[in-house]
Design a protein around this motif. Sequence first.
Motif, short mmCIF file in Angstrom:
data_model
loop_
_atom_site.label_atom_id
_atom_site.label_comp_id
_atom_site.label_asym_id
_atom_site.label_seq_id
_atom_site.Cartn_x
_atom_site.Cartn_y
_atom_site.Cartn_z
N LYS A 81 35.94 3.08 44.70
CA LYS A 81 35.12 4.29 43.96
C LYS A 81 35.86 5.45 43.52
O LYS A 81 35.87 5.85 42.39
CB LYS A 81 34.10 4.66 44.78
N ALA A 82 36.88 5.89 44.46
CA ALA A 82 38.07 6.99 44.00
C ALA A 82 38.99 6.45 43.06
O ALA A 82 39.18 7.47 42.10
CB ALA A 82 38.66 7.30 45.15
N PHE A 83 39.10 5.03 42.86
CA PHE A 83 39.72 4.61 41.76
C PHE A 83 38.88 4.64 40.30
O PHE A 83 39.51 4.04 39.42
CB PHE A 83 40.31 3.21 41.87
N LEU A 114 42.67 -0.07 37.47
CA LEU A 114 41.58 -0.49 38.15
C LEU A 114 40.55 0.57 37.66
O LEU A 114 39.32 -0.27 38.15
CB LEU A 114 41.96 0.12 39.77
N ALA A 115 40.60 1.43 37.37
CA ALA A 115 39.32 2.06 36.89
C ALA A 115 38.55 1.23 35.80
O ALA A 115 38.93 0.75 34.90
CB ALA A 115 39.85 3.46 36.03
N ASN A 116 37.27 1.25 36.05
CA ASN A 116 36.10 0.54 35.25
C ASN A 116 36.21 -1.15 35.52
O ASN A 116 35.39 -1.57 34.88
CB ASN A 116 36.30 0.89 33.90
N THR A 134 35.19 1.35 54.01
CA THR A 134 36.27 1.80 53.61
C THR A 134 36.90 1.50 52.48
O THR A 134 37.20 2.46 51.57
CB THR A 134 37.12 1.85 54.90
N VAL A 135 36.92 0.25 52.25
CA VAL A 135 37.47 -0.48 51.07
C VAL A 135 36.66 -0.05 49.79
O VAL A 135 37.13 0.58 48.58
CB VAL A 135 37.60 -1.97 51.02
N ALA A 136 35.42 0.15 49.82
CA ALA A 136 34.52 0.21 48.74
C ALA A 136 34.52 1.74 48.45
O ALA A 136 34.69 2.22 47.27
CB ALA A 136 32.97 0.27 49.17
N ASN A 137 34.95 2.82 49.37
CA ASN A 137 34.97 4.14 49.33
C ASN A 137 36.13 4.43 48.34
O ASN A 137 36.20 5.06 47.31
CB ASN A 137 35.17 4.79 50.28
N ILE A 138 37.35 3.54 48.75
CA ILE A 138 38.50 3.70 47.98
C ILE A 138 38.54 3.24 46.44
O ILE A 138 38.94 3.99 45.63
CB ILE A 138 39.89 3.01 48.58
N VAL A 157 31.52 -1.00 42.11
CA VAL A 157 31.45 -1.57 43.47
C VAL A 157 30.31 -2.52 43.80
O VAL A 157 29.11 -1.83 43.40
CB VAL A 157 31.75 -0.77 44.70
N LEU A 158 30.15 -3.89 44.11
CA LEU A 158 29.01 -4.50 44.26
C LEU A 158 29.21 -5.02 45.83
O LEU A 158 30.13 -5.60 46.04
CB LEU A 158 29.34 -5.79 43.35
N ILE A 159 27.94 -4.72 46.82
CA ILE A 159 27.98 -5.14 47.85
C ILE A 159 27.30 -6.51 47.79
O ILE A 159 26.15 -6.38 47.64
CB ILE A 159 27.44 -4.12 48.59
#
Length: 317
Positions: free
Chosen positions: A167-169, A145-147, A161-165, A173-175
């Motif tokens: 980023k942890a991976f 999932l990275a990159n 919450t999904v966006a934060n996870i 992230v695009l909003i």
Amino acid sequence: MKCVFLDKATFADSIDFQPLQQYADTFEVFSLTPFDKIVERCLNAEVIITNKVVLDESILRQLPALKLICIAATGVNNVDLAAAKNLGIAVANVSGYSSHSVAQYVFSQLLHHVAKPHHHINNVSQGQWQRSPSFCVHGEGSVELANKTMAIIGYGNLGQTVANIAKAFGMKVLIAEQQHATSIRNERVSFDYAIQEADFISIHCPLTDSTLNLFNKETFCKMKSSAVLINTARGNIVNEKDLIDALNNGEIAYAALDVLAQEPPPADYPTLLNQPANLAITAHIAWASIESQQRLINLVADNIKAFSEGRRLNRVD
């Protein structure tokens, strides 16, 4: 104060409903309530709790004692809000209760797709590792999932919450801004840019006139052929026929739907009858961890308490 809960069966049997009872003189619970039984069951109720039972204007006009509707969910499309306001009926929903549960579901689907754990488990159970001349059996492999790029459609509690996870991976992230917005808010990108760039798209927006069939034939044509779509919001946001066509034609790679346009679907529901191998469907359970369900009930109780004390809390009227 009389309180009626119309559809307790939408919750697991292990959930504690005691928090709701402490604010009612009379508390009546029904497993499920068909449309033709609503008025009979709610005739003298001051408070109605509904998860999915529809309360339209014709029903509300027949309930003169009703003072408060508690929607045991975030979505409010099952209650006629305009009619409730005209009749002086307060309406409260709940939000934020299922953020962790939904995000966990989203990433369980993503990891199932990219890491293929069941495939690799089956390789061992079928004896492929035992017969291998090498120390590992690659099988269908896996990707990171990275990159990769995750597009979030709807940036409330769930989307954040999904966006934060993500980023942890190590994901980008695009909003996404609303589809036909004339301006783009800070730290967001246009809807078209988001879906064109995304490797993964997670839907968390409400169902409105502007999001009905938001993902359709035209939308899928703009997405990467390797893209993955996950919908945990509302079924009608995705045109299911167009989605199946896109999956069958290789316009996108994979989709996971936790919601459908009709719930529960009948046995002859077209999306189920024509379900391709690259479409996973679950029964609206992303929200439903035990912790999430109990949190929701506790928040509904808070709404009833606030109303009885003359305070506005989570009001949508």
